[in-house]
Design an enzyme around this catalytic site. Structure first.
Site, PDB file in Angstrom:
ATOM      1  N   SER A  15       0.862  -1.186   0.000  1.00 12.84           N
ATOM      2  CA  SER A  15       0.000   0.000   0.000  1.00 12.84           C
ATOM      3  C   SER A  15       0.894   1.231   0.000  1.00 12.84           C
ATOM      4  CB  SER A  15      -0.876   0.022   1.258  1.00 12.84           C
ATOM      5  OG  SER A  15      -1.506   1.284   1.395  1.00 12.84           O
TER       6      SER A  15
ATOM      7  N   TYR B 212      -1.144  -0.477  10.330  1.00 14.17           N
ATOM      8  CA  TYR B 212      -1.361  -1.001   8.972  1.00 14.17           C
ATOM      9  C   TYR B 212      -0.227  -0.562   8.046  1.00 14.17           C
ATOM     10  CZ  TYR B 212      -3.525  -1.222   4.291  1.00 14.17           C
ATOM     11  OH  TYR B 212      -3.783  -1.456   2.965  1.00 14.17           O
TER      12      TYR B 212
HETATM   13  P1  NAP Z   1     -11.434  -5.681   0.886  1.00 10.95           P
HETATM   14  O1  NAP Z   1     -12.347  -5.142  -0.170  1.00 10.95           O
HETATM   15  O2  NAP Z   1     -11.697  -5.367   2.311  1.00 10.95           O
HETATM   16  O3  NAP Z   1     -11.374  -7.283   0.687  1.00 10.95           O
HETATM   17  C1  NAP Z   1     -10.562  -8.004   1.564  1.00 10.95           C
HETATM   18  C2  NAP Z   1     -10.465  -9.430   1.088  1.00 10.95           C
HETATM   19  O4  NAP Z   1      -9.539 -10.115   1.958  1.00 10.95           O
HETATM   20  C3  NAP Z   1     -11.783 -10.177   1.179  1.00 10.95           C
HETATM   21  O5  NAP Z   1     -11.822 -11.119   0.133  1.00 10.95           O
HETATM   22  C4  NAP Z   1     -11.687 -10.869   2.545  1.00 10.95           C
HETATM   23  O6  NAP Z   1     -12.438 -12.069   2.619  1.00 10.95           O
HETATM   24  C5  NAP Z   1     -10.211 -11.207   2.561  1.00 10.95           C
HETATM   25  N1  NAP Z   1      -9.649 -11.402   3.898  1.00 10.95           N
HETATM   26  C6  NAP Z   1      -9.658 -10.548   4.966  1.00 10.95           C
HETATM   27  N2  NAP Z   1      -9.023 -11.097   6.014  1.00 10.95           N
HETATM   28  C7  NAP Z   1      -8.609 -12.325   5.595  1.00 10.95           C
HETATM   29  C8  NAP Z   1      -7.911 -13.380   6.223  1.00 10.95           C
HETATM   30  N3  NAP Z   1      -7.492 -13.291   7.500  1.00 10.95           N
HETATM   31  N4  NAP Z   1      -7.652 -14.508   5.514  1.00 10.95           N
HETATM   32  C9  NAP Z   1      -8.079 -14.627   4.219  1.00 10.95           C
HETATM   33  N5  NAP Z   1      -8.740 -13.646   3.576  1.00 10.95           N
HETATM   34  C10 NAP Z   1      -9.002 -12.527   4.269  1.00 10.95           C
HETATM   35  O7  NAP Z   1      -9.915  -5.253   0.617  1.00 10.95           O
HETATM   36  P2  NAP Z   1      -9.239  -4.569  -0.678  1.00 10.95           P
HETATM   37  O8  NAP Z   1      -9.450  -3.114  -0.580  1.00 10.95           O
HETATM   38  O9  NAP Z   1      -9.611  -5.304  -1.907  1.00 10.95           O
HETATM   39  O10 NAP Z   1      -7.699  -4.804  -0.335  1.00 10.95           O
HETATM   40  C11 NAP Z   1      -6.971  -5.884  -0.882  1.00 10.95           C
HETATM   41  C12 NAP Z   1      -5.500  -5.672  -0.572  1.00 10.95           C
HETATM   42  O11 NAP Z   1      -5.065  -4.432  -1.125  1.00 10.95           O
HETATM   43  C13 NAP Z   1      -5.197  -5.602   0.930  1.00 10.95           C
HETATM   44  O12 NAP Z   1      -3.955  -6.217   1.188  1.00 10.95           O
HETATM   45  C14 NAP Z   1      -5.112  -4.121   1.196  1.00 10.95           C
HETATM   46  O13 NAP Z   1      -4.318  -3.821   2.312  1.00 10.95           O
HETATM   47  C15 NAP Z   1      -4.506  -3.631  -0.107  1.00 10.95           C
HETATM   48  N6  NAP Z   1      -4.764  -2.220  -0.372  1.00 10.95           N
HETATM   49  C16 NAP Z   1      -6.030  -1.749  -0.558  1.00 10.95           C
HETATM   50  C17 NAP Z   1      -6.221  -0.392  -0.800  1.00 10.95           C
HETATM   51  C18 NAP Z   1      -7.592   0.220  -1.032  1.00 10.95           C
HETATM   52  O14 NAP Z   1      -7.699   1.460  -1.057  1.00 10.95           O
HETATM   53  N7  NAP Z   1      -8.639  -0.560  -1.194  1.00 10.95           N
HETATM   54  C19 NAP Z   1      -5.122   0.464  -0.843  1.00 10.95           C
HETATM   55  C20 NAP Z   1      -3.861  -0.056  -0.644  1.00 10.95           C
HETATM   56  C21 NAP Z   1      -3.683  -1.398  -0.416  1.00 10.95           C
HETATM   57  P3  NAP Z   1     -14.042 -12.076   2.959  1.00 10.95           P
HETATM   58  O15 NAP Z   1     -14.739 -11.615   1.702  1.00 10.95           O
HETATM   59  O16 NAP Z   1     -14.334 -13.490   3.290  1.00 10.95           O
HETATM   60  O17 NAP Z   1     -14.231 -11.121   4.101  1.00 10.95           O
END
Ligand code: NAP
Length: 252
Positions: free
Chosen positions: A147, A161
């Site tokens: 991130s 985080y």
């Molecule tokens: P999200 O929409 O909250 O989705 C999270 C996903 O991770 C869901 O599929 C969830 O499963 C799964 N998950 C959560 N905890 C888990 C665990 N302990 N074991 C296995 N699966 C787990 O997140 P996102 O925004 O797509 O983010 C994805 C990645 O990108 C993350 O690493 C996040 O830190 C990174 N990121 C995101 C952003 C942003 O702005 N969105 C920015 C920078 C980095 P369930 O559906 O079963 O809950």
């Protein structure tokens, strides 16, 4: 044209929603059999599996917490039943509610570091055991979701985080060099503000509206925009890229 190893298997941790879902969809469209890992939202995972199947691809949903070793072993066992592991996307990640460091409990910190850091280490260990030529494998690709928080530190919001994502950057550099001569490329993508559920999970559903003006391109990114970068790094077009950390952040 982008080519990916076909008739091979990809694991996407946290593949049920958000960025992981977009990654799973695009990898399946390129011919990989995809393991869609999720931890609680079975409905979302199953709907993606159905969608991929309807489009002519192959995917299975596998429940498991990436921070729990036994769960990760079960995810990899399911992947082994599909074929040769070629791609691991370490995408699962969590934020917590907004807090200052002087408010953070040990329970919070343990959860943050376990899911975001150890939940990247254990799947990577299992992937290396299958991909490395040192272990009889045929190579592969590991992509870690970091991130831009790793660069910004996220003061007053979630320094825990941001620190965990800093660890992912270092892990990417270290593992990439450790296995570079064993047929494995390891890279990271560092998204900026992306339109997913994660902001609501951190108790700030309007986080994008609040921060949009600070993004140089003046808009949030989509999960698909991140997934396309992940897919490129996973493809042969990125054959000389390892230890790279690619910002997909609209300039942030
Ligand atoms: P999200 O929409 O909250 O989705 C999270 C996903 O991770 C869901 O599929 C969830 O499963 C799964 N998950 C959560 N905890 C888990 C665990 N302990 N074991 C296995 N699966 C787990 O997140 P996102 O925004 O797509 O983010 C994805 C990645 O990108 C993350 O690493 C996040 O830190 C990174 N990121 C995101 C952003 C942003 O702005 N969105 C920015 C920078 C980095 P369930 O559906 O079963 O809950």
């Amino acid at each position: 044209m982008t080519t990916l190893p076909t008739r091979a298997v990809a694991i996407v941790t946290g593949g049920s929603r958000g960025i992981g879902r977009a990654c799973a969809r695009i990898l399946a469209s390129r011919g990989l059999a995809v393991v869609v890992n999720y931890v609680s939202d079975e409905k979302a995972a199953n709907s993606l599996v159905a969608e991929i199947g309807a489009a002519g691809g192959h995917a299975i949903a596998v429940k498991g917490d990436v921070g729990v070793e036994a769960d990760v072993m079960a995810i990899f066992k399911a992947a082994d039943s599909l074929g040769r592991l070629a791609v691991l996307i370490n995408n699962a990640g969590v934020v917590d509610v907004v807090a200052r460091v002087d408010e953070m409990t040990v329970e919070r910190l343990n959860r943050m570091m376990t899911i975001n850091i150890i939940g990247t280490f254990i799947p990577s260990r299992e992937a290396v055991l299958r991909m490395s030529t040192k272990h009889g494998g045929k190579g592969g690709v590991i992509i870690n979701l970091s991130s831009v928080a790793a660069k910004l530190g996220s003061p007053g919001m979630y320094v825990d985080y941001a620190s965990a994502k800093g660890a992912i950057d270092t892990f990417t550099l270290g593992l990439a060099r450790e296995v570079a001569a064993e047929g494995i490329r390891v890279n990271a993508v560092r998204p900026g503000l992306i339109d997913t559920d994660i902001h609501a999970s951190g108790g700030v559903p309007d986080r994008i509206e609040k921060l949009r003006d600070q993004i140089p391109v003046k808009r949030e990114g989509s999960a698909d925009e991140v997934a396309r970068a992940v897919c490129w790094l996973a493809s042969d077009e990125a054959s000389y890229a390892t230890g790279a950390i690619l910002d997909v952040s609209g300039g942030r």
